[in-house]
Design a protein around this motif. Structure first.
Motif, PDB file in Angstrom:
ATOM      1  N   ALA A  88       0.741  -1.525   0.046  1.00 50.07           N
ATOM      2  CA  ALA A  88       0.048   0.148  -0.298  1.00 50.07           C
ATOM      3  C   ALA A  88       1.003   1.173   0.084  1.00 50.07           C
ATOM      4  N   LEU A  89       1.529   1.129   0.779  1.00 53.77           N
ATOM      5  CA  LEU A  89       3.008   2.064   1.271  1.00 53.77           C
ATOM      6  C   LEU A  89       3.832   2.389   0.053  1.00 53.77           C
ATOM      7  N   GLU A  90       4.271   1.855  -1.464  1.00 53.73           N
ATOM      8  CA  GLU A  90       4.867   1.436  -2.460  1.00 53.73           C
ATOM      9  C   GLU A  90       4.301   2.300  -3.689  1.00 53.73           C
ATOM     10  N   ASP A  91       2.948   1.709  -3.777  1.00 53.26           N
ATOM     11  CA  ASP A  91       1.587   2.261  -4.216  1.00 53.26           C
ATOM     12  C   ASP A  91       1.552   4.005  -4.421  1.00 53.26           C
ATOM     13  N   ALA A  92       1.586   3.770  -3.314  1.00 52.48           N
ATOM     14  CA  ALA A  92       1.499   5.887  -2.517  1.00 52.48           C
ATOM     15  C   ALA A  92       3.105   6.659  -3.448  1.00 52.48           C
ATOM     16  N   GLY A  93       3.745   5.494  -4.034  1.00 54.99           N
ATOM     17  CA  GLY A  93       4.643   6.764  -4.671  1.00 54.99           C
ATOM     18  C   GLY A  93       6.033   6.438  -2.627  1.00 54.99           C
ATOM     19  N   LEU A  94       5.425   5.822  -1.268  1.00 57.95           N
ATOM     20  CA  LEU A  94       6.309   5.894  -0.296  1.00 57.95           C
ATOM     21  C   LEU A  94       7.204   5.060   0.256  1.00 57.95           C
ATOM     22  N   GLY A  95       8.051   4.277  -0.685  1.00 59.02           N
ATOM     23  CA  GLY A  95       9.020   3.674  -0.638  1.00 59.02           C
ATOM     24  C   GLY A  95      10.061   3.641   0.371  1.00 59.02           C
ATOM     25  N   ARG A  96      10.413   4.883   1.340  1.00 60.67           N
ATOM     26  CA  ARG A  96      11.021   5.198   1.822  1.00 60.67           C
ATOM     27  C   ARG A  96      10.439   4.433   2.630  1.00 60.67           C
ATOM     28  N   VAL A  97       9.262   4.697   3.710  1.00 66.85           N
ATOM     29  CA  VAL A  97       8.478   4.118   4.187  1.00 66.85           C
ATOM     30  C   VAL A  97       8.911   2.806   4.486  1.00 66.85           C
ATOM     31  N   ARG A  98       9.872   2.193   5.740  1.00 58.94           N
ATOM     32  CA  ARG A  98      10.048   0.723   6.515  1.00 58.94           C
ATOM     33  C   ARG A  98       9.592   0.482   8.035  1.00 58.94           C
ATOM     34  N   MET A  99       8.864  -0.398   7.353  1.00 62.32           N
ATOM     35  CA  MET A  99       8.480  -1.224   9.134  1.00 62.32           C
ATOM     36  C   MET A  99       9.405  -1.826   9.575  1.00 62.32           C
ATOM     37  N   LEU A 100       9.202  -1.400  10.549  1.00 61.34           N
ATOM     38  CA  LEU A 100      10.716  -2.086  11.304  1.00 61.34           C
ATOM     39  C   LEU A 100      10.150  -3.090  12.727  1.00 61.34           C
ATOM     40  N   LEU A 101       9.159  -2.409  13.491  1.00 63.72           N
ATOM     41  CA  LEU A 101       8.922  -3.672  15.030  1.00 63.72           C
ATOM     42  C   LEU A 101       7.502  -3.958  14.283  1.00 63.72           C
ATOM     43  N   GLN A 102       7.145  -4.807  15.121  1.00 65.94           N
ATOM     44  CA  GLN A 102       5.553  -5.232  15.554  1.00 65.94           C
ATOM     45  C   GLN A 102       5.324  -6.034  17.331  1.00 65.94           C
ATOM     46  N   VAL A 103       5.299  -5.064  18.372  1.00 63.47           N
ATOM     47  CA  VAL A 103       5.242  -5.143  19.602  1.00 63.47           C
ATOM     48  C   VAL A 103       3.523  -5.251  19.859  1.00 63.47           C
ATOM     49  N   HIS A 104       2.958  -6.318  19.996  1.00 67.89           N
ATOM     50  CA  HIS A 104       1.946  -6.439  20.981  1.00 67.89           C
ATOM     51  C   HIS A 104       0.673  -6.371  19.610  1.00 67.89           C
ATOM     52  N   ASP A 105       0.206  -4.716  20.493  1.00 74.51           N
ATOM     53  CA  ASP A 105      -0.959  -4.331  19.185  1.00 74.51           C
ATOM     54  C   ASP A 105      -0.238  -2.746  18.524  1.00 74.51           C
ATOM     55  N   GLU A 106       0.956  -2.798  18.058  1.00 79.28           N
ATOM     56  CA  GLU A 106       1.505  -1.477  17.779  1.00 79.28           C
ATOM     57  C   GLU A 106       2.705  -2.325  16.540  1.00 79.28           C
ATOM     58  N   LEU A 107       2.801  -1.278  15.471  1.00 78.04           N
ATOM     59  CA  LEU A 107       3.133  -1.273  14.513  1.00 78.04           C
ATOM     60  C   LEU A 107       4.476   0.086  14.349  1.00 78.04           C
ATOM     61  N   VAL A 108       5.620  -0.701  14.273  1.00 78.04           N
ATOM     62  CA  VAL A 108       6.873   1.179  14.349  1.00 78.04           C
ATOM     63  C   VAL A 108       7.384   1.119  13.151  1.00 78.04           C
ATOM     64  N   PHE A 109       7.413   2.454  12.083  1.00 70.53           N
ATOM     65  CA  PHE A 109       7.896   2.750  10.901  1.00 70.53           C
ATOM     66  C   PHE A 109       9.143   3.716  11.361  1.00 70.53           C
TER      67      PHE A 109
END
Length: 948
Positions: free
Chosen positions: A881-902
Motif C-alpha cells: 500500500a505504501l509503495e503504491d502511494a510512492g512512499l517506498g522510503r517508509v520502512r516497517m521495523l517492529l511489531q509489538v503486541h498491537d503496535e507497528l513501528v515505522f
C-alpha cells in the motif's frame, strides 16, 4: 430450469512430472519403471475422491500433451528449447499413465501439434458457450488467461482453476492479485516478462512487477509499446523500444488457441461413476497392492458413486477428540541417507536445477555458520525433489586456516547465480521448514525467494496446542519428523560433536555433511506432502493462506531492517541502573542484618523465612524456599519492606541485563542496528513473539521502560512512527459477544472504560474508571473471583459481586464465555474469526488446576487470536500500500503486541500516516466485516518513546 453442468479439465501433463519427482524409482512385476505411474494414480485417485466429497463435477476429462512439438515451434523454433529431455526411466511410463487414466474410466484427450493448454482452452470455451461452469485443475499461470465468467442460459457460466498443490481455488481476484491485471490482460503481462522455462523471450530486464505495472497503466501490450517513445529517458524506455519485436512474438506464443477442433464431444465427458473392474485389473497388473486393498475396502459403499474409498462412520467418541480428523501419512520409503548426492560440479548443479524447474516443487534448506541469520555465512544449500531424492551443494567448506585444504566445491558466486533463477521463479514452489531464517540468509546473498511454503507454519496452523500425548508439542523439524514420519533425524552434535571437540559445520567431511543437510531437505519435503493436504481437510487453509503464509517474507524483511539504538544512551542507563541496584542492595543488607547474594533465591529464602521469620514460606522439592514474584508481592503487601526492595532490585537488574547491557552487545557491526528475531509459532494464539533481543517485554507505562524506549532512534533525517490499535481486544469482544451497549460506545468514540464505570458503578471517577478498566480486561481473560480480588485489593465476595454486576450489565459477554467454553469442551479447540484453531487437550481434565487454566486460556484465545490475525493481515498489506502511494522510503521495523513501528523521512509523515491508519483499520476486510470500528492511534517522534 435445467441443472447447470460443471466440467472439470485436469491438466494431466503437470501431474506426470509432479508424480515422477514425488516418489523414488519403482518397478512393476515385469520390471517396467512405474514410480511416476503410481504417483499419478494416487494423485488422480485423491482428486476424484475430493471432488466426490465436495461439489462433484458432472463432466470430467484429463488433458495430456501428445509430444514436445506444437505449432508454436513452427513460429519460433527455439520455443521450449531449454527444457531437458524427459529422464530415461520416465519415457516408458507415458503410455502407462494414459492406461491409468482410462482405468478410472475417464476420457484421456491429446492431439498431435497441440499443447494440453490449447485443448484445455478450447474445451473450456466450448463448455462456457453451452452455459456450463468449468474448473481447470492446474496451477499453470498461462491458463489463468481463461478465468472469468459470461452470462449463460442457467446463470453465469464461470471458468475458474483449482490448484491442488495449495488446495486453492483461483478466481478473478486471485488472478488480479498475482498479476495486477484482469485475466484477459495476463497474456500481455506474460509477453513482456517472458518465460525462461518455455524459452519465451519477452523483453530482457523486465520482470513480473514491471510488466504488471506497465500493462495496468497502459491497458494493453500494444499501448505500452506505442507509448514507449514518449517515455522519459531510461533503461526501461530503451528496452521497450528495442525489444518490441520480441514482445510481439512472445504475445503470439503465450496466446492460447481457443478454437481447436474437439477430438471428442463434451457429452462424452459425463461422469457415471468409476467401475471398479478395469481399475482393479490395472492396479493388479502393475503391483499396486496397497491401492488395490483400498479399492476393495471401498466396494459396496452405497452413497459413493465413485466407490474409491470406504466411508468412515463417525462415532460420538470421534467428535472433539484431541486428534481430530488427522490424515494418514502418504506411502513413502524409509529415509535412506546413502541415496543423497553431493553436488560438486556445475554440470550436476544445473541438472538438479533443471529437474526442480520441471517438478515445480522443491524443498530447500541452508547450512550456515551461526543461528543468527544476520551475521552468519552461507556454508551450503540442500535440495529435495522427493523421498531420498535429495542433494547437498557445499559452498563454504574447508578449515578456518587459510592453508587448510578445501574440498572440491563450486565457487559460491557461480553456484548462487545458477540457483537464483530457480529460487526466484514464480512457477516453482520452494518448501522450507522455518523458512524465515533461510529467506534472510539467501536475501543477504542477493536472492529474493518466492513463492514459498513452510512446514513449520502449516504444523502450527493445524496443531497449535495439540500433540499426540496431549501435553503440547513443538513445530521444529526434529519433533515433526518423529511425530509424523517416525524418523529420528541426525542431530548437529552427531555431526559436529560437543564441547571442546565440537567443530564448525564448514569443517565436517562432505559425506557426513551431505547426510545431515540433504536429510533436512528430504524430511521437509516429506512433511509437506503429509501436512499440506490436511489444511483443506481440517479447515486450516484460510488461516494459512490469508494470514500466516503471506506474513513470512514480511517478517523476514522486518528482521533485516532492524532498528537503530543510541549506544551512548544505553551505556548511560546501564551506569544509572548499576548505581541504583547497588544502593538497593545496600538497603536490603541493612534490613537483613548481613550481606548476602540478593540474586540467590536460596540465600534470600533463608534470610526471609529463617532469619527474619516471615510467615508463609514454603519449600519445594529442592528443599529451598520459593521466592518468586508472587511470594515477594504477598510479603510486600503485608508490610515487609525488604521484599519490596528485592522486587525493585530484580526489576532493575533484569532491565540492565536484558536491555541496556544486552542491546549494546547486539548492535550488528555491519548495519549498526539491532535485529530482533520474530517467532511465528511462539504463542499458541498466533501472536508473534520476539527474541534476541525481546522487544515486546519492555515496560510500557513505567518511567524506566520509557527511558529504554528513548534509546530506540531513527537515522539522521528520519523519524519513528508508532501506530497502535486502540483497545482492539475490547472492540473484538463487543463484536464477537454482540454487546450492543459496547458497540454503540465504540461507534460513538466514547471512552469505553468510562462507559463501563457508568454501567457498573453509576458514576465516573478516577477510582471507578480504573476499576472498570481492570474488570474489562480481566473478564476477557476468564479471571476468577480470587484473581480479581487480588488485582483490586478487595475481598473475594466483593469481587464476585462486581463480576455478577458486569454480567448483568453486559449479558452478551457472559453468553459468549459460556458458549465458547461449551464449544471448546466439545470440539477440543477454539477458533478465531479467521479460522485459527487453538487446541486445549486439558479442557476436560479431572485435575481442577489444569482444567481451570485451560478454561481461562480458551475464553481469551478467540479474541486475542483474532487480534493477532488482524495485525498480521495489516502487516502483509502495509508495504504494498505504501509503495503504491510512492512512499517506498517508509520502512516497517517492529511489531509489538498491537503496535507497528515505522521509520520514515520526516517529510513523508503527512502522506504516510493516513495510509498506515487505513490499512490497519480495514485489515479484517473483506474476510470479516466487524460491527465495531478499529481505532488506530498514530504518533511520531525522534525516539520510540517520543512517538507515543
Amino acid at each position: 430450469m435445467a441443472q447447470q453442468q460443471h466440467l472439470y479439465l485436469v491438466d494431466g501433463s503437470s501431474y506426470i512430472f509432479r508424480a515422477y519427482h514425488r516418489l523414488p524409482p519403482l518397478t512393476d512385476p515385469e520390471g517396467t519403471p512405474v514410480g511416476a505411474v503410481y504417483g499419478y494414480t494416487t494423485m488422480l485417485w485423491k482428486l476424484a475422491d475430493d471432488l466426490d466429497k465436495a461439489e462433484g463435477p458432472t463432466h470430467l476429462a484429463v488433458i495430456l500433451d501428445k509430444d514436445s512439438q506444437s505449432f508454436r515451434n513452427e513460429i519460433y523454433p527455439e520455443y521450449k528449447a531449454n527444457r531437458p529431455e524427459p529422464p530415461e526411466d520416465l519415457r516408458p511410463q507415458f503410455p502407462l499413465i494414459r492406461d491409468a487414466t482410462r482405468a478410472f474410466s475417464l476420457p484421456c484427450i491429446e492431439e498431435q501439434g497441440l499443447e494440453a493448454d490449447d485443448l484445455i482452452a478450447s474445451y473450456a470455451r466450448a463448455a462456457q458457450r453451452e452455459g456450463w461452469n468449468v474448473t481447470i485443475v492446474s496451477s499453470d499461470k498461462d491458463l489463468m488467461q481463461l478465468v472469468g465468467e459470461v452470462d449463460g442460459p442457467n446463470g453465469p457460466a464461470r471458468i475458474d482453476m483449482l490448484d491442488t498443490m495449495k488446495s486453492q481455488r483461483i478466481y478473478i481476484p486471485e488472478v488480479e492479485e498475482k498479476f495486477g491485471v484482469a485475466p484477459e490482460l495476463v497474456g500481455d503481462v506474460l509477453a513482456l516478462m517472458g518465460d525462461s522455462v518455455d524459452n519465451i523471450p519477452g523483453i530482457y530486464g523486465i520482470g513480473p512487477k514491471t510488466a504488471s505495472k506497465l500493462i495496468a497503466e497502459h491497458g494493453s501490450l500494444t499501448a505500452a509499446l506505442d507509448q514507449a517513445p514518449e517515455m522519459k529517458t531510461s533503461k526501461l524506455k530503451e528496452r521497450l523500444i528495442e525489444g518490441r519485436g520480441d514482445a510481439e512474438l512472445s504475445r503470439i506464443l503465450v496466446t492460447l488457441k481457443e478454437d481447436c477442433e474437439l477430438p471428442e464431444p463434451l457429452d462424452d465427458f459425463k461422469l457415471d461413476g468409476v467401475p471398479p473392474e478395469p481399475l482393479a485389473a490395472f492396479l493388479e497388473k502393475h503391483g499396486f497392492t496397497s491401492l488395490l486393498r483400498r479399492l476393495d475396502a471401498g466396494k459396496g459403499s452405497p452413497d459413493r458413486p465413485n466407490n474409491l474409498n470406504p466411508v468412515k462412520q463417525e462415532t460420538a467418541s470421534d467428535k472433539g477428540a484431541p486428534e481430530g480428523n488427522r490424515q494418514p501419512m502418504p506411502e513413502m520409503p524409509a529415509v535412506d541417507r546413502s541415496a543423497y548426492e553431493t553436488v560438486q560440479t556445475i554440470e550436476r548443479l544445473e541438472h538438479w536445477v533443471a529437474r526442480a524447474h520441471a517438478s515445480q516443487q522443491v524443498a530447500v534448506d541452508t547450512e550456515t555458520t551461526s543461528l543468527d541469520c544476520m551475521v552468519c555465512d552461507l556454508v551450503g544449500v540442500s535440495l529435495a525433489l522427493g523421498p531420498n531424492d535429495a542433494c547437498y551443494i557445499p559452498l563454504g567448506h574447508g578449515g578456518s586456516d587459510m592453508f587448510a585444504e578445501r574440498p572440491e566445491q563450486i565457487e559460491m558466486s557461480v553456484a548462487l547465480a545458477v540457483l537464483k533463477p530457480l529460487l526466484e521463479n514464480d512457477a516453482v514452489v520452494k518448501i522450507f521448514q522455518n523458512g524465515k531464517y533461510d529467506l534472510n540468509v539467501l536475501a543477504r546473498n542477493g536472492i529474493e525467494v518466492s513463492p514459498i511454503e513452510d512446514t513449520m507454519i502449516i504444523s502450527f496452523d493445524l496443531d497449535a496446542g495439540r500433540s499426540q500425548d496431549g501435553i503440547g508439542g513443538g513445530h521444529g523439524m526434529d519433533e515433526l519428523s518423529e511425530r509424523h514420519l517416525g524418523h529420528t533425524c541426525l542431530s548437529f552434535k552427531d555431526i559436529c560433536g560437543t564441547g571442546k571437540k565440537q567443530i564448525p559445520f564448514a569443517e565436517v567431511p562432505l559425506d557426513k555433511a551431505t547426510e545431515y543437510a540433504a536429510e533436512d531437505a528430504d524430511v521437509t519435503w516429506r512433511l509437506f506432502q503429509h501436512l499440506k493436504p490436511r489444511l483443506a481437510i481440517e479447515g486450516g487453509t484460510k488461516i494459512y493462506e490469508r494470514v500466516d503464509r503471506p506474513l513470512i517474507p514480511v517478517v523476514a524483511s522486518m528482521e533485516r531492517e532492524g532498528i537503530k539504538v543510541d549506544r551512548a544512551r544505553l551505556a548511560k542507563l546501564s551506569e544509572e541502573f548499576a548505581t541504583e541496584t547497588a544502593r538497593l542492595e545496600k538497603e536490603i543488607h541493612q534490613l537483613a542484618g548481613e550481606e548476602f547474594t540478593v540474586g540467590s533465591p536460596k540465600q534470600l529464602g533463608d534470610i526471609l523465612f529463617d532469619k527474619l521469620g516471615y510467615k508463609g514460606g514454603r519449600k519445594g522439592k529442592s528443599g529451598q524456599y520459593s521466592t518468586d514474584q508472587s511470594v515477594l508481592e504477598k510479603l510486600s503487601g503485608e508490610g515487609a519492606d525488604i521484599a519490596k526492595l528485592v522486587l525493585e532490585w530484580r526489576h532493575l537488574a533484569k532491565l540492565k541485563s536484558t536491555y541496556t547491557d544486552a542491546l549494546q552487545a547486539q548492535i550488528n557491526p555491519d548495519t549498526g542496528r539491532v535485529h530482533t528475531s520474530y517467532s511465528l509459532v511462539g504463542a499458541q494464539t498466533g501472536r508473534l513473539s520476539s527474541t534476541d533481543p525481546n522487544l515486546q517485554n519492555i515496560p510500557i507505562r513505567t518511567a524506566i521502560g520509557r527511558q529504554i524506549r528513548e534509546a530506540f532512534v531513527p537515522e539522521a533525517g528520519n523519524v519513528l512512527l508508532a501506530a497502535d490499535y486502540s483497545q482492539i481486544e475490547l472492540r473484538l469482544a463487543a463484536h464477537m459477544a454482540d454487546v450492543e451497549t459496547l458497540k454503540e460506545a465504540f461507534a460513538a468514540g466514547e471512552d469505553i472504560h468510562s462507559r463501563t464505570a457508568t454501567e457498573m458503578f453509576g458514576e465516573v471517577t478516577r477510582d471507578t474508571r480504573a476499576r472498570a478498566k481492570t474488570i474489562n480486561f480481566a473478564i476477557l481473560y476468564g479471571i476468577s473471583r480470587w484473581g480479581l480480588a487480588g488485582r483490586l485489593e478487595v475481598e473475594p465476595d466483593e469481587a464476585q459481586a462486581m463480576i455478577d454486576t458486569y454480567f448483568q450489565r453486559f449479558p452478551g459477554i457472559q453468553r459468549y464465555i459460556m458458549e465458547t467454553l461449551e464449544t471448546v469442551r466439545e470440539r477440543g479447540y477454539s477458533e478465531t474469526l479467521f479460522g485459527r484453531k487453538t487446541w486445549f487437550p486439558r479442557i476436560n481434565s479431572k485435575n481442577q488446576a489444569e482444567r481451570q487454566g485451560s478454561e481461562r486460556a480458551a475464553i481469551n484465545a478467540p479474541i486475542q487470536g483474532t487480534s493477532a490475525d488482524i495485525i498480521k493481515r495489516a502487516m502483509a498489506r502495509m508495504m504494498p500500500a505504501l509503495e503504491d502511494a510512492g512512499l517506498g522510503r517508509v520502512r516497517m521495523l517492529l511489531q509489538v503486541h498491537d503496535e507497528l513501528v515505522f521509520e520514515l523521512p520526516e517529510e513523508d509523515v503527512e502522506a504516510a500516516s493516513p495510509i498506515i491508519e487505513k490499512v490497519m483499520a480495514e485489515a479484517a476486510r473483506p474476510a470479516v466485516e466487524l460491527s465495531v470500528p478499529l481505532g488506530v492511534e498514530i504518533g511520531t517522534g525522534a525516539s520510540w518513546d517520543a512517538a507515543h
